[in-house]
Design a protein around this motif. Structure first.
Motif, PDB file in Angstrom:
ATOM      1  N   LEU A  45       0.869  -1.168   0.000  1.00 34.01           N
ATOM      2  CA  LEU A  45       0.000   0.000   0.000  1.00 34.01           C
ATOM      3  C   LEU A  45       0.903   1.214   0.000  1.00 34.01           C
ATOM      4  O   LEU A  45       1.899   1.257   0.731  1.00 34.01           O
ATOM      5  CB  LEU A  45      -0.893   0.011   1.244  1.00 34.01           C
ATOM      6  N   MET A  46       0.556   2.235  -0.808  1.00 33.61           N
ATOM      7  CA  MET A  46       1.435   3.390  -0.951  1.00 33.61           C
ATOM      8  C   MET A  46       0.620   4.651  -1.164  1.00 33.61           C
ATOM      9  O   MET A  46      -0.456   4.619  -1.783  1.00 33.61           O
ATOM     10  CB  MET A  46       2.376   3.180  -2.150  1.00 33.61           C
ATOM     11  N   THR A  47       1.128   5.759  -0.639  1.00 34.94           N
ATOM     12  CA  THR A  47       0.449   7.036  -0.875  1.00 34.94           C
ATOM     13  C   THR A  47       0.526   7.379  -2.359  1.00 34.94           C
ATOM     14  O   THR A  47       1.573   7.193  -2.984  1.00 34.94           O
ATOM     15  CB  THR A  47       1.082   8.145  -0.019  1.00 34.94           C
ATOM     16  N   PRO A  48      -0.556   7.877  -2.950  1.00 39.88           N
ATOM     17  CA  PRO A  48      -0.593   8.106  -4.397  1.00 39.88           C
ATOM     18  C   PRO A  48       0.058   9.411  -4.824  1.00 39.88           C
ATOM     19  O   PRO A  48       0.489  10.216  -3.996  1.00 39.88           O
ATOM     20  CB  PRO A  48      -2.098   8.121  -4.693  1.00 39.88           C
ATOM     21  N   THR A  49       0.116   9.605  -6.125  1.00 42.09           N
ATOM     22  CA  THR A  49       0.718  10.813  -6.678  1.00 42.09           C
ATOM     23  C   THR A  49      -0.090  12.055  -6.318  1.00 42.09           C
ATOM     24  O   THR A  49      -1.318  11.991  -6.155  1.00 42.09           O
ATOM     25  CB  THR A  49       0.839  10.689  -8.216  1.00 42.09           C
ATOM     26  N   ASN A  50       0.604  13.165  -6.172  1.00 40.81           N
ATOM     27  CA  ASN A  50      -0.023  14.476  -5.946  1.00 40.81           C
ATOM     28  C   ASN A  50      -0.953  14.488  -4.736  1.00 40.81           C
ATOM     29  O   ASN A  50      -1.980  15.169  -4.735  1.00 40.81           O
ATOM     30  CB  ASN A  50      -0.780  14.922  -7.204  1.00 40.81           C
ATOM     31  N   ALA A  51      -0.584  13.720  -3.718  1.00 39.04           N
ATOM     32  CA  ALA A  51      -1.403  13.664  -2.507  1.00 39.04           C
ATOM     33  C   ALA A  51      -0.630  14.271  -1.350  1.00 39.04           C
ATOM     34  O   ALA A  51       0.561  14.001  -1.178  1.00 39.04           O
ATOM     35  CB  ALA A  51      -1.774  12.221  -2.180  1.00 39.04           C
TER      36      ALA A  51
END
Length: 212
Positions: A45-51
């Motif tokens: 699980l990973m934080t998404p782009t432009n977040a």
């Protein structure tokens, strides 16, 4: 199946909580930085782009297969490969934190640092939580050549510092990775406060005692 869902739900919530804590204390800003954590299945699980790490939504986190293929959630960050190559080298890691924290980035820009171990062993907790901090040469964000450079340094250290960019830190758990990243940033701050002053870093024997 219920146990798997429960594990994933808890990990999603923990990523959101850690991200907000990091953001609220000014360790990252805007949409910089990213966090990942590994499920027992090997999936990520990973934080998404432009977040922004300060306003993450658990259901929108990017999801990857154990082989590194994006399988769900929002579009992943272009720095996903930084996390994946850390997991490849640090087999026991359960999480990776990458920040653009101010003092660590500032250290990464200095011309006179030791590229094999950027920060001196100023405190016991730095030695225990970070250990050594090699410098990875500069590459533009998203450059896949950066993956090879990070993977090489990560063979011998669970924390690396990207030149003119910021730290990437792996840990057995998400809290381990968070605490190590924060210890790195505080040590970088101490390094600047003490710069130009005579210092008394821990000796080699003292470092070995802490590692033992």
């Amino acid at each position: 199946m219920t146990a798997i869902l429960s594990e994933e739900t808890k990990l999603r919530d923990q990523i959101v909580s850690v991200g907000k804590s990091i953001f609220d204390r000014g360790l990252t800003f805007g949409s910089t930085g990213n966090i990942s954590a590994r499920l027992s299945s090997g999936e990520l699980l990973m934080t998404p782009t432009n977040a922004s790490l300060g306003s993450l939504a658990p259901e929108r986190l990017s999801r990857f297969s154990a082989e590194g293929v994006h399988t769900g959630g929002d579009k992943p960050t272009k720095e996903a490969f930084l996390h994946q190559c850390m997991y490849c080298q640090q087999k026991m890691s359960g999480a990776v934190v990458h920040l653009h924290s101010t003092y660590a980035v500032a250290v990464s820009i200095l011309a006179d640092i030791d590229p094999d171990d950027v920060l001196p062993p100023l405190t016991a907790y730095y030695v225990m939580r970070v250990g050594s901090l090699p410098l990875v040469p500069y590459f533009p964000p998203g450059d896949k050549a950066l993956a090879d450079a990070v993977a090489e340094k990560a063979k011998t250290s669970h924390a690396v510092l990207l030149a003119n960019h910021g730290p990437v830190v792996a840990g057995k758990t998400l809290l381990d990775a968070q605490y190590a990243t924060e210890e790195l940033e505080e040590t970088a701050k101490l390094f600047f406060i003490l710069r130009g002053q005579p210092v008394r870093p821990l000796t080699g024997a003292q470092r070995e005692q802490l590692r033992g």
